[in-house]
Design a protein around this motif. Sequence first.
Motif, PDB file in Angstrom:
ATOM      1  N   THR A   7       0.779  -0.951  -0.125  1.00 37.48           N
ATOM      2  CA  THR A   7      -0.377  -0.079  -0.142  1.00 37.48           C
ATOM      3  C   THR A   7       1.325   1.435   0.260  1.00 37.48           C
ATOM      4  O   THR A   7       1.630   1.109   0.662  1.00 37.48           O
ATOM      5  N   LEU A   8       0.318   1.903  -0.597  1.00 31.19           N
ATOM      6  CA  LEU A   8       1.997   3.360  -1.126  1.00 31.19           C
ATOM      7  C   LEU A   8       0.666   4.476  -0.996  1.00 31.19           C
ATOM      8  O   LEU A   8      -0.334   4.272  -1.539  1.00 31.19           O
ATOM      9  N   ALA A   9       1.160   5.409  -0.446  1.00 31.39           N
ATOM     10  CA  ALA A   9       0.049   7.001  -1.092  1.00 31.39           C
ATOM     11  C   ALA A   9       1.347   8.262  -0.386  1.00 31.39           C
ATOM     12  O   ALA A   9       2.286   7.971  -0.927  1.00 31.39           O
ATOM     13  N   ILE A  10       0.573   8.943  -1.607  1.00 29.05           N
ATOM     14  CA  ILE A  10       1.291   9.637  -1.710  1.00 29.05           C
ATOM     15  C   ILE A  10       1.562  11.112  -1.590  1.00 29.05           C
ATOM     16  O   ILE A  10      -0.128  11.857  -1.791  1.00 29.05           O
ATOM     17  N   VAL A  11       2.058  11.889  -1.229  1.00 30.46           N
ATOM     18  CA  VAL A  11       1.909  13.145  -0.164  1.00 30.46           C
ATOM     19  C   VAL A  11       2.311  14.404  -1.415  1.00 30.46           C
ATOM     20  O   VAL A  11       3.142  14.563  -1.202  1.00 30.46           O
ATOM     21  N   ASP A  12       1.087  15.155  -1.146  1.00 35.48           N
ATOM     22  CA  ASP A  12       2.660  16.230  -2.424  1.00 35.48           C
ATOM     23  C   ASP A  12       1.234  17.367  -3.189  1.00 35.48           C
ATOM     24  O   ASP A  12       0.024  16.507  -3.486  1.00 35.48           O
ATOM     25  N   ASP A  13       1.338  18.374  -2.991  1.00 37.67           N
ATOM     26  CA  ASP A  13       0.686  19.810  -3.028  1.00 37.67           C
ATOM     27  C   ASP A  13      -0.159  20.670  -4.248  1.00 37.67           C
ATOM     28  O   ASP A  13      -0.667  20.624  -4.469  1.00 37.67           O
ATOM     29  N   HIS A  14       0.703  19.121  -5.269  1.00 36.93           N
ATOM     30  CA  HIS A  14       0.805  19.739  -6.669  1.00 36.93           C
ATOM     31  C   HIS A  14      -0.329  18.630  -8.149  1.00 36.93           C
ATOM     32  O   HIS A  14      -0.074  17.087  -7.659  1.00 36.93           O
ATOM     33  N   PRO A  15      -1.255  18.588  -8.536  1.00 37.63           N
ATOM     34  CA  PRO A  15      -2.018  17.419  -8.631  1.00 37.63           C
ATOM     35  C   PRO A  15      -1.538  17.595  -9.803  1.00 37.63           C
ATOM     36  O   PRO A  15      -1.210  15.547 -10.048  1.00 37.63           O
ATOM     37  N   ALA A  29       2.794  -3.989 -10.642  1.00 33.45           N
ATOM     38  CA  ALA A  29       1.488  -4.815 -10.158  1.00 33.45           C
ATOM     39  C   ALA A  29       0.771  -4.750  -8.972  1.00 33.45           C
ATOM     40  O   ALA A  29       0.644  -5.348  -8.409  1.00 33.45           O
ATOM     41  N   ASP A  30       2.425  -4.892  -7.873  1.00 34.55           N
ATOM     42  CA  ASP A  30       2.870  -4.878  -6.793  1.00 34.55           C
ATOM     43  C   ASP A  30       2.381  -4.008  -5.484  1.00 34.55           C
ATOM     44  O   ASP A  30       2.104  -4.155  -4.554  1.00 34.55           O
ATOM     45  N   ILE A  31       2.323  -2.847  -6.233  1.00 43.62           N
ATOM     46  CA  ILE A  31       1.856  -1.849  -5.449  1.00 43.62           C
ATOM     47  C   ILE A  31      -0.026  -1.049  -5.656  1.00 43.62           C
ATOM     48  O   ILE A  31      -0.625  -1.269  -6.784  1.00 43.62           O
ATOM     49  N   THR A  32      -0.512  -0.754  -4.881  1.00 46.41           N
ATOM     50  CA  THR A  32      -1.581  -0.174  -5.073  1.00 46.41           C
ATOM     51  C   THR A  32      -2.009   1.232  -4.061  1.00 46.41           C
ATOM     52  O   THR A  32      -0.879   1.337  -3.386  1.00 46.41           O
ATOM     53  N   ILE A  33      -2.092   2.278  -4.588  1.00 47.92           N
ATOM     54  CA  ILE A  33      -1.746   3.276  -4.380  1.00 47.92           C
ATOM     55  C   ILE A  33      -3.196   3.917  -3.720  1.00 47.92           C
ATOM     56  O   ILE A  33      -4.586   3.219  -3.813  1.00 47.92           O
ATOM     57  N   VAL A  34      -3.313   3.558  -2.279  1.00 48.74           N
ATOM     58  CA  VAL A  34      -4.454   4.099  -1.236  1.00 48.74           C
ATOM     59  C   VAL A  34      -5.030   5.147  -0.946  1.00 48.74           C
ATOM     60  O   VAL A  34      -5.705   5.656  -0.765  1.00 48.74           O
ATOM     61  N   GLY A  35      -4.092   6.012  -1.747  1.00 46.81           N
ATOM     62  CA  GLY A  35      -4.964   7.727  -1.351  1.00 46.81           C
ATOM     63  C   GLY A  35      -3.681   8.487  -1.895  1.00 46.81           C
ATOM     64  O   GLY A  35      -2.477   8.348  -2.039  1.00 46.81           O
ATOM     65  N   ASP A  49      -6.668   5.047  10.277  1.00 46.98           N
ATOM     66  CA  ASP A  49      -6.835   3.989  10.093  1.00 46.98           C
ATOM     67  C   ASP A  49      -6.746   2.941   9.739  1.00 46.98           C
ATOM     68  O   ASP A  49      -7.281   2.286   9.002  1.00 46.98           O
ATOM     69  N   HIS A  50      -5.356   3.359   8.276  1.00 47.12           N
ATOM     70  CA  HIS A  50      -5.454   2.995   7.417  1.00 47.12           C
ATOM     71  C   HIS A  50      -3.963   2.535   7.010  1.00 47.12           C
ATOM     72  O   HIS A  50      -2.889   2.858   7.251  1.00 47.12           O
ATOM     73  N   PRO A  51      -3.307   1.310   7.155  1.00 48.22           N
ATOM     74  CA  PRO A  51      -2.033   0.918   7.265  1.00 48.22           C
ATOM     75  C   PRO A  51      -1.064   1.439   5.913  1.00 48.22           C
ATOM     76  O   PRO A  51      -2.219   0.848   4.941  1.00 48.22           O
ATOM     77  N   VAL A  52      -0.314   1.766   5.980  1.00 50.55           N
ATOM     78  CA  VAL A  52       0.552   2.564   4.411  1.00 50.55           C
ATOM     79  C   VAL A  52       1.959   2.106   4.531  1.00 50.55           C
ATOM     80  O   VAL A  52       2.814   2.711   5.541  1.00 50.55           O
ATOM     81  N   ASN A  53       2.504   1.180   4.087  1.00 49.58           N
ATOM     82  CA  ASN A  53       3.456   0.336   3.452  1.00 49.58           C
ATOM     83  C   ASN A  53       4.702   1.420   3.626  1.00 49.58           C
ATOM     84  O   ASN A  53       5.757   1.216   3.808  1.00 49.58           O
ATOM     85  N   ILE A  54       4.264   2.396   2.764  1.00 50.41           N
ATOM     86  CA  ILE A  54       5.071   3.529   2.222  1.00 50.41           C
ATOM     87  C   ILE A  54       3.886   5.031   1.494  1.00 50.41           C
ATOM     88  O   ILE A  54       3.457   4.651   1.407  1.00 50.41           O
ATOM     89  N   VAL A  55       5.335   6.157   1.930  1.00 50.27           N
ATOM     90  CA  VAL A  55       4.590   7.141   1.388  1.00 50.27           C
ATOM     91  C   VAL A  55       5.185   7.772   0.788  1.00 50.27           C
ATOM     92  O   VAL A  55       6.774   8.360   1.203  1.00 50.27           O
ATOM     93  N   LEU A  56       5.145   8.517   0.312  1.00 52.44           N
ATOM     94  CA  LEU A  56       5.901   9.425  -0.776  1.00 52.44           C
ATOM     95  C   LEU A  56       5.471  10.730  -1.042  1.00 52.44           C
ATOM     96  O   LEU A  56       4.939  10.905  -1.003  1.00 52.44           O
TER      97      LEU A  56
END
Length: 211
Positions: A7-15, A29-35, A49-56
Amino acid sequence: MSDNKTTLAIVDDHPIVQEGLQKLLVNAADITIVGCFTTGTDFVHFLKDHPVNIVLLDISLPDVSGIDLCREIKKRSPDTCVLALSNHSERSMVLQMLQNGATGYLLKNISGEELIACINEALNGRVSFSHAVKEIMSRPSVNELKDVPRLTKREKEILQLIADGMTTTDIAGTLHLSPLTVETHRKSLLQKFDVKNVAAMIRAAIEQKLI
């Protein structure tokens, strides 16, 4: 086997950056972007409330510095890998992120292939730098390049007292010297460190572990 997906999340203020990253990761294939999040606050709420394996994580965010946010993420979720993704290529930024628990540092000029390789490296517990960051980190800083100046015992004493914030008069009183002698030593120290002012001298002395 969606259970094995990272599970991967992206935190960046540029759409546009968020969109670009999603496109780059669509082939993994093995990465799901959760938010995707534009503020640090939103991501911290999500993380409760959501486990995140990695955050960019971008460093320049509208509500908080990515450097502080990195520390906060690691405090709340020690198992989450934080990969800094930034335009800032200063060595000091890289070091601050690592000190706050980041697993790696990538510059935004990274290719999709390299991004996926760095994510996998981080998930395998290795510190991960994009190629451009490796080059920055392999270059010694200016003060590391300089030879460590040879100081006399008296100069070391005076350097320490200057670093403690003492004035020439204070130092003269403490060491039973004339203010003129202290000034001579101060000038000699500036010369040996090859700097213009006391602040630069103290910074160089700390980097070279003389104080």
